[in-house]
Design a protein around this motif. Sequence first.
Motif, PDB file in Angstrom:
ATOM      1  N   GLY A   2      -6.215  15.004 -28.507  1.00 25.66           N
ATOM      2  CA  GLY A   2      -7.012  15.934 -27.709  1.00 25.66           C
ATOM      3  C   GLY A   2      -6.554  17.371 -27.890  1.00 25.66           C
ATOM      4  N   ALA A   3      -5.239  17.578 -27.857  1.00 28.11           N
ATOM      5  CA  ALA A   3      -4.688  18.923 -28.051  1.00 28.11           C
ATOM      6  C   ALA A   3      -4.982  19.430 -29.458  1.00 28.11           C
ATOM      7  N   ARG A  36       5.170  17.363 -22.443  1.00 32.55           N
ATOM      8  CA  ARG A  36       5.027  16.729 -21.114  1.00 32.55           C
ATOM      9  C   ARG A  36       5.021  15.209 -21.197  1.00 32.55           C
ATOM     10  N   ARG A  37       4.675  14.673 -22.352  1.00 30.18           N
ATOM     11  CA  ARG A  37       4.613  13.217 -22.518  1.00 30.18           C
ATOM     12  C   ARG A  37       5.929  12.617 -22.972  1.00 30.18           C
ATOM     13  N   LEU A  49      -3.052   9.911 -27.728  1.00 27.14           N
ATOM     14  CA  LEU A  49      -4.360  10.361 -27.233  1.00 27.14           C
ATOM     15  C   LEU A  49      -4.318  11.815 -26.772  1.00 27.14           C
ATOM     16  N   HIS A  50      -3.288  12.170 -26.030  1.00 26.31           N
ATOM     17  CA  HIS A  50      -3.162  13.559 -25.596  1.00 26.31           C
ATOM     18  C   HIS A  50      -2.919  14.482 -26.798  1.00 26.31           C
ATOM     19  N   ALA A  95      -0.650   7.096 -24.790  1.00 26.68           N
ATOM     20  CA  ALA A  95      -0.925   8.346 -24.079  1.00 26.68           C
ATOM     21  C   ALA A  95      -0.475   9.544 -24.907  1.00 26.68           C
ATOM     22  N   VAL A 125       1.530  20.136 -24.346  1.00 25.87           N
ATOM     23  CA  VAL A 125       0.848  18.861 -24.079  1.00 25.87           C
ATOM     24  C   VAL A 125       1.726  17.701 -24.526  1.00 25.87           C
ATOM     25  N   LEU A 126       2.293  17.813 -25.714  1.00 21.85           N
ATOM     26  CA  LEU A 126       3.137  16.733 -26.223  1.00 21.85           C
ATOM     27  C   LEU A 126       4.474  16.675 -25.487  1.00 21.85           C
TER      28      LEU A 126
END
Length: 144
Positions: free
Chosen positions: A31-32, A140-141, A27-28, A24, A137-138
Motif C-alpha cells: 500500500g505504501a 510501525r509494523r 500488505l501495508h 500485514a 509505514v514499515l
Amino acid sequence: MSTITTAQQTTRSTRATRLSDRRALWLHGLGATVVASAVATVLAMAASAAGVSFETASGTIPLAGYAQLTALFSLIGVAMAAVMARVARRPRRTFVVTTVVLTVASLVPDVTFGFDAASAIVLMLLHVVAAAIVIPVLARRLAR
C-alpha cells in the motif's frame, strides 16, 4: 496431557500471529509503495509543468520512470523489512537506520548525473518524500 495440549496450542497461536504479522507487513508495504509511487509521479508532473526539465546528456526521464523506480526501491525496502523482522535483534531500529542511510545515499546520483540545479533538487525531494511515506509505514509494523 493438558500441558502438552496447551503448549501445542500456544505454538500454533504464535505461528499464526507471526504469519499474520508478515502478511500485514507486506500488505501495508505494498500500500505504501502504491501511494509513494503515485505521489512521486504527481510531484514530478507538477515540477515538469512548472518548467523543471529532468534532462541529462542521455535524455529526459520518462514520466513512467518515476513510478517504476519508486515502486522498485520501495519493494526492496519491504523485502528488507521482512528479512529484518526475522533476523534482526531490533528490527525497527535496524530498518530505520539502514533505510535512512540508503535514502541519503540515493541523493548522490541526483547531484552527479549532470542534472541542472532545479532538476537535482526536485529529484532529491522526490527521494525524500517517497522515503517519508514508506519507511514509517514499515517501521510501525516491526518489533522494537
